[in-house]
Design a protein around this motif. Structure first.
Motif, PDB file in Angstrom:
ATOM      1  N   ALA A  12       0.840  -1.187   0.000  1.00 15.07           N
ATOM      2  CA  ALA A  12       0.000   0.000   0.000  1.00 15.07           C
ATOM      3  C   ALA A  12       0.882   1.246   0.000  1.00 15.07           C
ATOM      4  N   GLU A  16      -1.452   6.597   5.723  1.00 20.72           N
ATOM      5  CA  GLU A  16      -0.789   5.353   6.116  1.00 20.72           C
ATOM      6  C   GLU A  16      -1.579   4.592   7.177  1.00 20.72           C
ATOM      7  N   LEU A  48      -4.538   2.729   5.706  1.00 18.13           N
ATOM      8  CA  LEU A  48      -4.103   1.570   4.927  1.00 18.13           C
ATOM      9  C   LEU A  48      -3.678   0.420   5.847  1.00 18.13           C
ATOM     10  N   ARG A  49      -3.006   0.748   6.937  1.00 23.09           N
ATOM     11  CA  ARG A  49      -2.644  -0.294   7.912  1.00 23.09           C
ATOM     12  C   ARG A  49      -3.897  -0.875   8.552  1.00 23.09           C
ATOM     13  N   VAL A  88       3.230  -0.668   4.094  1.00 23.33           N
ATOM     14  CA  VAL A  88       2.679   0.637   3.746  1.00 23.33           C
ATOM     15  C   VAL A  88       3.846   1.602   3.548  1.00 23.33           C
TER      16      VAL A  88
END
Length: 110
Positions: A73, A81, A84-85, A92
């Motif tokens: 990602a 970030e 996305l995590r 990421v």
């Protein structure tokens, strides 16, 4: 198959060649990311364990996980970030500036 948006995004970064465009799947092909990942695997005649998706949204991450594909990602879109995590990305990156690091993750995983 319309590739204009995908091509434009990669042109901006100077990453538009050489790409085998016919092996990918794009937003113009389907609205659901999991379907796009499956379509791309079919077009590339490959398996999930041999593929890596580079995406910038939680939907990209969900689509890869639904198909058993690794994801990298990149927080270059609307999602940061942390988002996305939280969506389950194992890797990421903040952006695409470190091409060497990106290649390392593509080749070797996290």
């Amino acid at each position: 198959m319309q590739l204009a948006l995908a091509e434009l995004k990669l042109q901006v970064l100077g990453l538009d060649t050489p790409i085998l465009w016919g092996l990918g799947a794009y937003g113009e092909d389907h609205d659901v990311r999991a379907a796009l990942v499956r379509l791309s695997l079919e077009r590339a005649h490959t398996t999930a364990d041999a593929a890596v998706l580079i995406g910038d949204t939680p939907a990209d991450i969900e689509g890869t996980h639904a198909n058993g594909v690794r994801v990298i990602a990149v927080a270059t879109g609307r999602s940061d970030e942390a988002a996305l995590r939280d969506a389950g990305a194992e890797v990421v990156l903040p952006d695409l500036r470190d091409a060497e690091l990106m290649v390392k993750f593509v080749r070797n995983g996290a």
